[in-house]
Design a protein around this motif. Sequence first.
Motif, PDB file in Angstrom:
ATOM      1  N   MET A 306       0.828  -1.207   0.000  1.00 27.77           N
ATOM      2  CA  MET A 306       0.000   0.000   0.000  1.00 27.77           C
ATOM      3  C   MET A 306       0.865   1.261   0.000  1.00 27.77           C
ATOM      4  O   MET A 306       0.542   2.239  -0.682  1.00 27.77           O
ATOM      5  N   ALA A 307       1.963   1.236   0.729  1.00 27.29           N
ATOM      6  CA  ALA A 307       2.848   2.398   0.729  1.00 27.29           C
ATOM      7  C   ALA A 307       3.437   2.628  -0.656  1.00 27.29           C
ATOM      8  O   ALA A 307       3.678   3.768  -1.064  1.00 27.29           O
ATOM      9  N   CYS A 308       3.648   1.562  -1.397  1.00 26.34           N
ATOM     10  CA  CYS A 308       4.199   1.684  -2.749  1.00 26.34           C
ATOM     11  C   CYS A 308       3.239   2.416  -3.682  1.00 26.34           C
ATOM     12  O   CYS A 308       3.677   3.128  -4.595  1.00 26.34           O
ATOM     13  N   ASP A 558      -1.832  -6.802   7.069  1.00 27.54           N
ATOM     14  CA  ASP A 558      -0.405  -6.710   7.359  1.00 27.54           C
ATOM     15  C   ASP A 558       0.482  -7.253   6.240  1.00 27.54           C
ATOM     16  O   ASP A 558       0.042  -8.011   5.377  1.00 27.54           O
ATOM     17  N   TYR A 559       1.750  -6.868   6.312  1.00 25.56           N
ATOM     18  CA  TYR A 559       2.788  -7.356   5.405  1.00 25.56           C
ATOM     19  C   TYR A 559       4.020  -7.704   6.232  1.00 25.56           C
ATOM     20  O   TYR A 559       4.168  -7.239   7.367  1.00 25.56           O
ATOM     21  N   PRO A 560       4.973  -8.512   5.724  1.00 20.91           N
ATOM     22  CA  PRO A 560       6.178  -8.859   6.475  1.00 20.91           C
ATOM     23  C   PRO A 560       7.219  -7.739   6.407  1.00 20.91           C
ATOM     24  O   PRO A 560       7.712  -7.414   5.329  1.00 20.91           O
ATOM     25  N   ALA A 577       1.046  -3.354   9.606  1.00 20.85           N
ATOM     26  CA  ALA A 577      -0.016  -2.881   8.716  1.00 20.85           C
ATOM     27  C   ALA A 577       0.571  -2.094   7.555  1.00 20.85           C
ATOM     28  O   ALA A 577       1.442  -1.240   7.749  1.00 20.85           O
ATOM     29  N   SER A 578       0.120  -2.411   6.340  1.00 22.95           N
ATOM     30  CA  SER A 578       0.572  -1.687   5.153  1.00 22.95           C
ATOM     31  C   SER A 578      -0.338  -0.491   4.939  1.00 22.95           C
ATOM     32  O   SER A 578      -1.546  -0.638   4.810  1.00 22.95           O
ATOM     33  N   ARG A 579       0.269   0.668   4.890  1.00 28.14           N
ATOM     34  CA  ARG A 579      -0.517   1.903   4.716  1.00 28.14           C
ATOM     35  C   ARG A 579       0.147   2.781   3.654  1.00 28.14           C
ATOM     36  O   ARG A 579       1.338   2.772   3.506  1.00 28.14           O
TER      37      ARG A 579
END
Length: 579
Positions: A306-308, A558-560, A577-579
Amino acid sequence: MNHNNIIPRAGTHPGRLSVIFISISLGLLTGCSPMGHTPASRSDLPSSSTLRKACPALAGTRIDASEIGLPSGAAAITEATLRSATAGSSALPEYCQVLGRIAPRDPAAPPITFQLNLPLEWNGRTLQYGGGGFNGKLETALGPVRNAPQDTPVPLARGYVTLGTDSGHRTTSARAPTEVAEFALNDEAFENFAYGAYKKVGDVAGVLVKRFYHRAPDYRYYYGGSEGGREGLTMAQRFPNDYDGIVSVVPVIGWTGLFHGFQRHAVALRRGGWMNDAEVETLGQGVIAACDSLDGLRDGVVRNFMACQARFKPSDLQCKSNNEATRRDDCLSTAQVNLVETLGQRYTFDFPLANGLSSYPGWLYGAEDVPGSFGQWVTGPMPPTHPVSADPGNTSRQYLYGDNFIRYVITRDPAFDLMNYRADDYAARVREVSQLMDSTDPDLSRFFAHGGKLIMREETGDYAQSPMAGIQYFQSVMKALGSKVVDHSARLYLSTATTHDGSGQSMTDRRTLPTSHDMLSTLDHWVAGNETPADVLTLSSKDNPYGQGTQLMCRYPDYPHYVGGDRLVATSYECRASR
């Protein structure tokens, strides 16, 4: 298990139903194997010698249409053959292989063919395999399920009754092997593809299982990916009492919106957006430059998906000169940038589809320059043509599927050019298709009420369907039923930087990523053993489970994230958490 006739649900759903959870007896856990698959009590089953004699006697069996829970023709068993056990990496047990056909109502429609595999040593469970693409070939249900580790025995070898179908048509066009949706010109064939075939085959299998073993199964599961993942969700939504557990991997949930997205991308390709291999590599390296470090580790793998989305800008890769004569492989043209930007944008309709939806989400970035990803699904090895090349290997999957969708499903004009398509011109047909095909109903209360469990898995590097579709569907279920209800009965896991087919690779050192997990055992432990799945599952490498390390597959959202240590070991990561 209740197999009474059930009227398929329409696209809209009623108000929230009360949920009554039925407790699962733990008596079946006695002697449970490490895989979590308990053989049915031998006292409940005929002897092996009796089953060997019963197998060939199934040939010629007729199952009346009244025993099938949808309007249908009768079913007939065409072959029943006792198969000997085999050894080796694809070992199978001794089993009865049953082939059959379900007659159509419309004489012009093709029959539904199916295969049912009945092991002599049965664990009391049935497993229905989903299909893929537009289906069109018989799923034998003899192979591994999607994303299974290489060293995991196939379900039949683990004691499952397994079954699959061709969904009611075969792709045998005399004109070209690319005409994969030609069957949709027949209404009954398309309805069978949408949902009918899976229900009908499941009902027929239930009858045959009872006749063969003299008892009903303890649990019935459905396992599928892509189109098969959509089928699994369709079963939970339309026929909630038929299955006890469903694994749905990369499901093409909003099918109508997805295929309109394919048409939109096809237009961008035809307008100059096509890329060669070097340009696809340029795109991938641009994504890596922007996003690689967002997960705490520079290794050519985009985990913080998500940040990407906010960090990567396709326009940063645009060539300073847009002159085709001076075109370079280390930058992208305006048309190519437009293609990439279009992929990231939501497709919006001017009218509502099933369940009140009116759009399909854009794609995520993160696995462009790896096999089975952007080059296969979006661009293809050659620029697209109209009519589509007679060799399906020359055309991107999105273009091939989008072209078939427009010509055979929506316009029903085999000569139609998708460049001339406008959804508003075919709004009534689009809505009709959405009601049949879209597995977007968030009301799973009836499925959950009888103890049904759902495990979904999305691959964040998927360029076949948008992983955001599955994520947004799961969010809609939580909104409709509440997080407490969903937490009791459903899980969504995210395998980061993984392609549609369940593989992954670093875009810098080309290292194969761990992407495999035994989801069938996870489901069975939950349903039969009342063991709630962990929030974090461990992935191994599909091709070499011991040589490429492990990785985390986190529960949504979430992501690793790398926290230090050996980058090839799952314990060097934590879920964030991916944000």
